[in-house]
Design a protein around this motif. Structure first.
Motif, PDB file in Angstrom:
ATOM      1  N   TYR A   1     -24.285  20.552  -3.654  1.00 34.44           N
ATOM      2  CA  TYR A   1     -23.953  20.300  -5.054  1.00 34.44           C
ATOM      3  C   TYR A   1     -22.506  19.835  -5.116  1.00 34.44           C
ATOM      4  N   ASN A   2     -22.331  18.564  -5.457  1.00 36.05           N
ATOM      5  CA  ASN A   2     -20.995  17.953  -5.502  1.00 36.05           C
ATOM      6  C   ASN A   2     -20.263  18.128  -4.169  1.00 36.05           C
ATOM      7  N   GLU A   3     -20.890  17.679  -3.102  1.00 39.06           N
ATOM      8  CA  GLU A   3     -20.345  17.844  -1.758  1.00 39.06           C
ATOM      9  C   GLU A   3     -20.206  16.503  -1.030  1.00 39.06           C
ATOM     10  N   GLN A   4     -19.719  15.487  -1.721  1.00 44.52           N
ATOM     11  CA  GLN A   4     -19.595  14.176  -1.096  1.00 44.52           C
ATOM     12  C   GLN A   4     -18.594  14.169   0.056  1.00 44.52           C
ATOM     13  N   GLU A   5     -17.615  15.058   0.026  1.00 47.21           N
ATOM     14  CA  GLU A   5     -16.630  15.124   1.101  1.00 47.21           C
ATOM     15  C   GLU A   5     -17.154  15.928   2.294  1.00 47.21           C
ATOM     16  N   ALA A   6     -17.855  17.013   2.020  1.00 43.79           N
ATOM     17  CA  ALA A   6     -18.292  17.904   3.089  1.00 43.79           C
ATOM     18  C   ALA A   6     -19.538  17.418   3.819  1.00 43.79           C
ATOM     19  N   ALA A   7     -20.439  16.704   3.127  1.00 36.57           N
ATOM     20  CA  ALA A   7     -21.715  16.305   3.729  1.00 36.57           C
ATOM     21  C   ALA A   7     -21.552  15.487   5.012  1.00 36.57           C
ATOM     22  N   PRO A   8     -20.742  14.427   5.025  1.00 34.89           N
ATOM     23  CA  PRO A   8     -20.604  13.671   6.279  1.00 34.89           C
ATOM     24  C   PRO A   8     -19.939  14.465   7.393  1.00 34.89           C
TER      25      PRO A   8
ATOM     26  N   VAL B   1     -22.689  18.881  13.327  1.00 40.85           N
ATOM     27  CA  VAL B   1     -23.957  19.319  13.909  1.00 40.85           C
ATOM     28  C   VAL B   1     -24.488  18.262  14.873  1.00 40.85           C
ATOM     29  N   HIS B   2     -24.324  16.992  14.507  1.00 41.48           N
ATOM     30  CA  HIS B   2     -24.772  15.901  15.382  1.00 41.48           C
ATOM     31  C   HIS B   2     -24.042  15.962  16.726  1.00 41.48           C
TER      32      HIS B   2
ATOM     33  N   LEU C   1     -25.217  11.927  -3.539  1.00 39.09           N
ATOM     34  CA  LEU C   1     -26.478  11.234  -3.280  1.00 39.09           C
ATOM     35  C   LEU C   1     -26.241   9.945  -2.502  1.00 39.09           C
ATOM     36  N   ASP C   2     -25.196   9.196  -2.823  1.00 39.57           N
ATOM     37  CA  ASP C   2     -24.881   7.970  -2.092  1.00 39.57           C
ATOM     38  C   ASP C   2     -24.564   8.273  -0.627  1.00 39.57           C
ATOM     39  N   VAL C   3     -23.854   9.368  -0.399  1.00 38.36           N
ATOM     40  CA  VAL C   3     -23.540   9.772   0.976  1.00 38.36           C
ATOM     41  C   VAL C   3     -24.823  10.088   1.734  1.00 38.36           C
ATOM     42  N   LEU C   4     -25.753  10.795   1.099  1.00 42.78           N
ATOM     43  CA  LEU C   4     -27.004  11.152   1.747  1.00 42.78           C
ATOM     44  C   LEU C   4     -27.858   9.917   2.024  1.00 42.78           C
ATOM     45  N   ARG C   5     -27.827   8.962   1.107  1.00 43.79           N
ATOM     46  CA  ARG C   5     -28.544   7.700   1.349  1.00 43.79           C
ATOM     47  C   ARG C   5     -27.987   7.004   2.586  1.00 43.79           C
TER      48      ARG C   5
ATOM     49  N   ASP D   1     -20.636  23.303   3.575  1.00 42.23           N
ATOM     50  CA  ASP D   1     -19.175  23.402   3.674  1.00 42.23           C
ATOM     51  C   ASP D   1     -18.688  23.951   5.007  1.00 42.23           C
ATOM     52  N   LEU D   2     -19.619  24.191   5.945  1.00 42.12           N
ATOM     53  CA  LEU D   2     -19.317  24.691   7.293  1.00 42.12           C
ATOM     54  C   LEU D   2     -18.776  26.124   7.288  1.00 42.12           C
TER      55      LEU D   2
END
Length: 308
Positions: free
Chosen positions: A11-18, A24-25, A50-54, A96-97
């Protein structure tokens, strides 16, 4: 080769998602015994999550995402991620790790051994949290274990790895008002607990205020215990006895002293006390009625706007 699904509510995690994905990768060599699957759940984010996830999906076909039509809450996010997962094993992690990915190999080893169906984690400290929040959290866990049938360990996190059998058991509990920590403890199965020290967020800010945590705690108590209803009944019986005793005292005092008007300040205090207890009991009943009302509506736990 068996598959490990990694469920990640956002939820509102555009910075943390990548950052989460890259971290993990980068551990794939330590998880070589399983095939990875990423399930990101966008809980109606208002930023560019959502854009980051796309973008992650376009870069890696193992990355899948579910985007809600609005914010339904983390509980709905966890449920949606478990529903979409296809792995033989499933792990739930915060984006958020604060759930250390370094623990994944150890968790996987316990699951693959066949000795455990679930490997859960708990924080052994609460560094970085306000003292008052930490105190209430510890008291909440103690209270829940006393008044409910769910086994909830102090400091328990949603970060845990499960076999498909456990996941299916959790999904079978399709209740609308969800409290995952209670559900995880209620379903049982042989579990292994791992401990770790608190970790700061890698990016962004926490979405959990003290008020939200307080409401979440009330939801958990109502969902897994009827003790508040029993307490309300006990309060009612006690106050009836006290009222009867006061009536006798007033009658005797009036007959002996002939002064029925004295003591009105204390009577006002008593009236206010009784009224307060009545309102408290009505509030307890109202909470259970509200939850029952929502369950009878049979509304979906979440609505999907987009998924891949």
């Amino acid at each position: 080769m068996k598959k490990l699904s990694i469920v990640v509510p956002c939820y509102n995690e555009q910075e943390a998602a990548p950052i989460f994905y890259d971290t993990v990768h980068g551990m794939e060599d330590k998880l070589s015994s399983v095939e990875l699957e990423f399930i990101f759940v966008d809980d109606g984010s208002k930023d560019g999550t959502l854009d980051v996830l796309r973008g992650l999906h376009a870069k890696d076909e193992r990355v899948h995402y579910v985007s809600f039509s609005r914010n339904f809450g983390k509980e709905a996010g966890i449920y949606a991620g478990l529903e979409k997962s296809t792995g033989d094993y499933v792990v739930i992690m915060d984006v958020d790790l604060q759930d250390p990915p370094a623990m994944l190999p150890e968790m996987l080893s316990y699951i693959e051994s066949g000795e455990y169906e679930r490997v859960a984690t708990r924080r052994v400290d609460r560094k970085g949290e306000p003292p008052i929040r930490s105190w209430f959290a510890r008291k909440f866990y103690k209270l829940m274990n006393k008044i409910s049938s769910a086994d909830i360990v102090d400091g328990a996190r949603d970060y845990q790895m499960m076999t498909r059998k456990v996941v299916d058991a959790i999904l079978a509990m399709g209740e609308y008002n969800r409290f995952s920590k209670g559900i995880f403890g209620w379903v049982g199965f042989k579990s292994k607990w791992l401990e770790f020290e608190n970790v700061e967020r890698v990016a962004g800010e926490t979405k959990w205020s003290f008020w939200k945590l307080f409401i979440y705690a009330i939801d958990g108590i109502v969902a897994f215990s009827t003790a508040p209803l029993i307490m309300a009944s006990v309060f009612g019986v006690i106050m009836c006895l006290v009222a009867f005793i006061f009536i006798l005292v007033i009658i005797v005092k009036t007959l002996i002293l002939g002064d029925p008007t004295s003591g009105w300040p204390s009577m006002v205090c008593i009236i206010l006390l009784v009224s307060g207890i009545q309102l408290l009991c009505m509030g307890v009943l109202g909470q259970y009625m509200a939850k029952t009302y929502l369950e009878t509506k049979k509304r979906p736990i979440y609505l999907v706007q987009e998924e891949e």
